[in-house]
Design an enzyme around this catalytic site. Sequence first.
Site, short mmCIF file in Angstrom:
data_model
loop_
_atom_site.label_atom_id
_atom_site.label_comp_id
_atom_site.label_asym_id
_atom_site.label_seq_id
_atom_site.Cartn_x
_atom_site.Cartn_y
_atom_site.Cartn_z
N PHE A 150 137.81 -7.49 6.04
CA PHE A 150 137.29 -7.37 7.40
C PHE A 150 135.79 -7.62 7.52
O PHE A 150 135.29 -7.88 8.61
CB PHE A 150 137.59 -5.96 7.96
CG PHE A 150 136.67 -4.88 7.44
CD1 PHE A 150 135.39 -4.72 7.98
CD2 PHE A 150 137.06 -4.03 6.42
CE1 PHE A 150 134.52 -3.75 7.49
CE2 PHE A 150 136.20 -3.05 5.93
CZ PHE A 150 134.93 -2.92 6.46
N LYS A 174 145.33 -15.63 5.43
CA LYS A 174 145.79 -14.32 5.95
C LYS A 174 144.54 -13.53 6.29
O LYS A 174 143.88 -12.96 5.41
CB LYS A 174 146.61 -13.62 4.86
CG LYS A 174 147.62 -12.61 5.35
CD LYS A 174 147.08 -11.49 6.19
CE LYS A 174 146.64 -10.29 5.40
NZ LYS A 174 146.00 -9.24 6.25
N GLU A 177 143.65 -7.74 9.29
CA GLU A 177 144.27 -7.31 10.56
C GLU A 177 143.26 -6.61 11.46
O GLU A 177 143.49 -6.43 12.65
CB GLU A 177 145.48 -6.41 10.31
CG GLU A 177 145.22 -5.14 9.52
CD GLU A 177 145.35 -5.34 8.02
OE1 GLU A 177 144.81 -6.34 7.50
OE2 GLU A 177 145.99 -4.49 7.37
N SER A 227 139.30 -4.86 -1.39
CA SER A 227 139.01 -3.69 -2.23
C SER A 227 139.60 -3.88 -3.64
O SER A 227 140.55 -4.65 -3.82
CB SER A 227 139.61 -2.45 -1.58
OG SER A 227 141.01 -2.61 -1.49
N CYS A 282 129.79 -6.24 0.07
CA CYS A 282 130.08 -5.99 -1.34
C CYS A 282 128.82 -6.17 -2.18
O CYS A 282 128.82 -5.89 -3.37
CB CYS A 282 131.18 -6.91 -1.83
SG CYS A 282 130.72 -8.63 -1.76
N GLU A 376 132.91 3.65 -4.06
CA GLU A 376 132.37 2.74 -3.05
C GLU A 376 132.37 3.45 -1.69
O GLU A 376 133.43 3.82 -1.19
CB GLU A 376 133.23 1.47 -2.98
CG GLU A 376 132.66 0.44 -2.03
CD GLU A 376 133.42 -0.88 -2.05
OE1 GLU A 376 134.65 -0.89 -2.21
OE2 GLU A 376 132.75 -1.92 -1.87
P1 NAD Z 1 141.26 -4.30 1.81
O1 NAD Z 1 141.51 -4.42 0.35
O2 NAD Z 1 141.71 -3.08 2.50
O3 NAD Z 1 141.97 -5.52 2.59
C1 NAD Z 1 141.81 -6.85 2.17
C2 NAD Z 1 143.06 -7.63 2.54
O4 NAD Z 1 144.18 -7.08 1.85
C3 NAD Z 1 143.38 -7.58 4.03
O5 NAD Z 1 143.74 -8.88 4.46
C4 NAD Z 1 144.54 -6.60 4.12
O6 NAD Z 1 145.45 -6.92 5.14
C5 NAD Z 1 145.21 -6.70 2.77
N1 NAD Z 1 145.79 -5.41 2.29
C6 NAD Z 1 145.34 -4.16 2.56
N2 NAD Z 1 146.08 -3.24 1.89
C7 NAD Z 1 147.01 -3.94 1.19
C8 NAD Z 1 148.07 -3.55 0.29
N3 NAD Z 1 148.31 -2.28 0.00
N4 NAD Z 1 148.80 -4.52 -0.26
C9 NAD Z 1 148.57 -5.83 0.02
N5 NAD Z 1 147.59 -6.24 0.85
C10 NAD Z 1 146.82 -5.32 1.43
O7 NAD Z 1 139.71 -4.57 2.02
P2 NAD Z 1 138.87 -4.43 3.37
O8 NAD Z 1 138.77 -2.99 3.71
O9 NAD Z 1 139.37 -5.38 4.39
O10 NAD Z 1 137.45 -4.99 2.88
C11 NAD Z 1 136.48 -4.20 2.28
C12 NAD Z 1 136.55 -4.31 0.78
O11 NAD Z 1 136.40 -5.65 0.38
C13 NAD Z 1 135.42 -3.54 0.09
O12 NAD Z 1 135.95 -2.90 -1.03
C14 NAD Z 1 134.46 -4.64 -0.32
O13 NAD Z 1 133.64 -4.34 -1.42
C15 NAD Z 1 135.40 -5.74 -0.64
N6 NAD Z 1 134.77 -7.04 -0.61
C16 NAD Z 1 134.51 -7.64 -1.78
C17 NAD Z 1 133.87 -8.86 -1.81
C18 NAD Z 1 133.56 -9.52 -3.13
O14 NAD Z 1 133.08 -10.63 -3.11
N7 NAD Z 1 133.81 -8.91 -4.26
C19 NAD Z 1 133.51 -9.48 -0.63
C20 NAD Z 1 133.80 -8.85 0.58
C21 NAD Z 1 134.45 -7.62 0.57
#
Ligand code: NAD
Length: 485
Positions: A150, A174, A177, A227, A282, A376
């Site tokens: 997000f 994808k 959401e 994450s 991140c 985090e």
């Molecule tokens: P998230 O992991 O909750 O969601 C990421 C994606 O995974 C979304 O599209 C979501 O729909 C999907 N998702 C969520 N739960 C799932 C599950 N149980 N099974 C399968 N798919 C699932 O992450 P977020 O809250 O959208 O984003 C924030 C996180 O992203 C933070 O931890 C941040 O550090 C990380 N991030 C990392 C980088 C990097 O380059 N390392 C860059 C941006 C964000």
Amino acid sequence: MKYPDLSNYIGGKSTPSASGKTLDVFSPLDGSLIAKMPLSNASDLNEAVVAAKKAQPAWAKTPIKERVQVFFRYKTLLEKNMTELSKLVQEENGKTFDEARAEVEKSIELTEFACSLPQLISGEWLEVSAGVECRTEHAPLGVVASIVPFNFPMMVPNWTIPNAIALGNAMILKPSELVPLSSQKIAALLKEAGLPDGIFNIVNGDRDIVEAICDHPDIKAVSFVGSTKVAKIVYARATSTHKRALALGGAKNHILVLPDAHPAMTASNVAASMAGCAGQRCMAASVMVGVGEVNHIVEQLCDESKKIVAGKNLGAVISTQAKERIERYITEAEAEGAKVLVDGRKTVVAGSEGGYYVGPTVIDHVRPDMNIAKEEVFGPVLSILRTGTLDEALAIENANPYGNAASVFTQSGGLARYVTEHASAGMVGVNIGVPVPREPFSFGGWNDSKFGVGDITGKSSIEFWTQLKKTTTKWNPDARTNWMS
Ligand code: NAD
């Protein structure tokens, strides 16, 4: 509701989901309902894969110099639509307009890189023995998928879209959401830029779509950004069906501040790193480790943090749950003996009372065993730990399981070199609060911040989105036929 008709985007057309289920989307700026997003199912995904699979062979056959013309035009369209795109990012994500604009600017830089791919992927040729030649070429994989988080609704999709598609693949995106709107605009601009239908597709949804992507036999590669918890799930599931996978996870970035650091520069950089994008980066500074006597810097850091004001130069966090989680971390640390120097709890922005705001927060005398030091937080919160020596500070940085970024603030070249050498992170900085490598350098962390080989952007992404074809050829030197005689 401002965006009532949000659909998937399949084969160049807005396509309603077969599921009939939707999820409410709220603007973090004021908590208002702005869209209903389709919660797609596996049959929606399959429809997108079928469209992508049909379109991809002709796209792969198109010479790369022609393919990148689409991205030259896309770059111009991003520039032309800068304000509208920035407003959309701001509305769905809650960041400030300037931060949203920076995402569009970064997307332009990423697209410029994709435009240079013809120069970068030209292959190798060698006569390996008399009359026998070998040559290599980077062939596309076919249909690939990109799953995004997000916090950067415009930039992170553009980490993958221009490179993967310019290299001859068709993509299923994808979106998160929580922020499904910017992707729709990306699709419209790619179409306007002349991308053939079916090469870029969007399937909206939640974990069900992510799982369906991992399991689909016709998807050859999956990139994931989000994450660490989900990165591990996606990496394991996608590779278990023999896909290529690269999964970027969360972060806990440490900034080491030495007593000889330039006070004003350190204070403003660390404050900006902690609070930029409301700490939902991140690459954000989460922990400052002060080595020795750094009270004068901490004082200036608090002054700088107080200049960051919610609703002005500080955006909202993504949801009420995020706001509650961040405030819980602060309260817990305080109860365990840490000292809250700048307190962002209970922040309300006049006129946007429904918005999800947390003010900048600086907490001193945090101990390494506290949750706020280990986990985090993903909010505008800086924990300050104190150590007597540089090696103790490095030990704290090294002990955290993540490894996205680390920085040192010092005016000593030797000490800076010592830290960059010993920090356990993929992206390290010297006197830089947010050490993001710019193109053509690639983006990617270490340890629990990334699973898979290589990085997601820059030159490293070429290896991820392509496979090498090696052709060995022998010509018969005696086969001389003069067809004209
Ligand atoms: P998230 O992991 O909750 O969601 C990421 C994606 O995974 C979304 O599209 C979501 O729909 C999907 N998702 C969520 N739960 C799932 C599950 N149980 N099974 C399968 N798919 C699932 O992450 P977020 O809250 O959208 O984003 C924030 C996180 O992203 C933070 O931890 C941040 O550090 C990380 N991030 C990392 C980088 C990097 O380059 N390392 C860059 C941006 C964000």
